[in-house]
Design an enzyme around this catalytic site. Sequence first.
Site, PDB file in Angstrom:
ATOM      1  CB  SER A  56      10.418   6.971 -13.955  1.00 23.76           C
ATOM      2  OG  SER A  56      10.697   5.673 -13.289  1.00 23.76           O
ATOM      3  CG  ASP A  82      16.429   8.400  -8.547  1.00 19.17           C
ATOM      4  OD1 ASP A  82      15.838   7.595  -8.038  1.00 19.17           O
ATOM      5  OD2 ASP A  82      16.257   8.809  -9.943  1.00 19.17           O
ATOM      6  CG  HIS A 101      12.672   8.113  -9.281  1.00 17.67           C
ATOM      7  ND1 HIS A 101      13.504   7.893 -10.165  1.00 17.67           N
ATOM      8  CD2 HIS A 101      11.503   7.582  -9.640  1.00 17.67           C
ATOM      9  CE1 HIS A 101      13.094   7.232 -11.100  1.00 17.67           C
ATOM     10  NE2 HIS A 101      11.838   7.247 -10.944  1.00 17.67           N
TER      11      HIS A 101
END
Length: 431
Positions: A245, A339, A373
């Site tokens: 991320s 995601d 994610h």
Amino acid sequence: MSLIHFPQVAAMACLTVTPKSSLADSPVWIRASGLDPSQVVTLHALLTDDMGEKFQSRAHFRANLSGEVDVKQAAALGGDYVGVWPMGLFSSLKPEKKFRRLMKRNVTGSPFRVQVSLFGSVVLVPSPNNVPLATCTVERWYAAHGVERVQVREGKVRGALFLPPGPGPFPGVIDLFGGSGGLIEFRAILLANKGFAVLALAFFGYDDLPQSLEEVDLEYFEEASILLLKHPKVRGPGLGVVGLSKGSEIALAMITFLDQIVAAVCINGATGMRGASLRFRDIYIPAIPYAVEKVLITEMGTMSSYHVMEDPLDERHHSSAIPLEKAQGPVLFVVSESDQSLNSKLFAEAAIARAKQHGKRNCALLSYPGAGHLLEPPGSPLCYCSSFRSTLLPNQWGGEVELHAKAQEHSWKEIQKFLELHLGPVGKSNF
Ligand SMILES: *[C@@H]1O[C@H](CO)[C@@H](O)[C@H](O)[C@H]1NC(C)=O
Ligand SMILES: *[C@@H]1O[C@H](CO)[C@@H](O)[C@H](O)[C@H]1NC(C)=O
């Protein structure tokens, strides 16, 4: 004449969960025997985390004609997963309270303990009235034998260094998490178990670091790299970096601008600066502000930030893009196709196309359908949605339980292979 039935066969039911003690990213095998032929049973798992939050899963099976259930062969008929999936019970653990994320905080203290119970019928949520036929508790450790944790507080650098047992030197890796800040150590230690010297590096929201990330100052990450390379158990000359991320965005910037970084694994991140600009000496990359007005609220009352990051193909992206073509070393992009935090695949593809245009060919893409994610090492059950430090509504991460777990298993091995290929081989740990 007695009206009471003594369930003699069921009383002999036996539950075996092996190994009793294992590393959190390794498999466990569950078997039951001594059941009635074709008896419907429930396998239930319960984990209580370090904060006292409960996570549970269950699966219903029909015993075969010998009265046995072996999760390597038996298909779950219902529950938290269906079909044959040996690690299904562990990988589908769900929080009792909504929007909690299962994460090991203290990785060197006690292990997670998972209590597996066998019930002789369909049991969804065990009550005191449901007496299990058998129960077994297994330990899921984060630290392998001899792996050492060293708190790092030197110069500006804040983090924790994990060292495999023995003199080394070991290939060195910096491990970065994302926008929730703080110091997250579980992936770093699991990687150290495999023979890497890994620095879990905090960059905001920890100790005396800034409480929020206004700007990414790469000098901080350079200082951390120099510190890690100076350690006698770390083998140079180059380091790897793994980021998820926001940490993925920073990992890409690190391999682009820092000579010490020779291999980068970028998991589900943007490839240009988002929300926070980048500064490194005389280099400045302005950020595209988050388009917070594009947040979507779901029926569950959760939010999706998918459009908040803006499209990497947007022409405004050019000024914020990280010029990864300047990086010498290879970049492995790992993306999840479900995601819901950002379109990580589109970002990675755009970055790889840009690199190619400039003649940089050592970028690779691993793309996983159905993964969400929060792609982590195996052993972390899917977290579809969780409350998040900087937002008031729970944030959607996305993913489908089984595909996500398979992606975690596959990507974890690929990440290790990639790091070994570019940093040199590791020794062997002996858990
Ligand atoms: C029942 O399952 C067990 C474990 O998988 C297996 O060893 C046994 O042969 C099976 N019995 C029958 C009748 O299929
Ligand atoms: C983790 O737990 C152990 C045992 O309870 C304790 O000694 C240690 O200080 C804890 N570590 C951290 C980083 O909190």
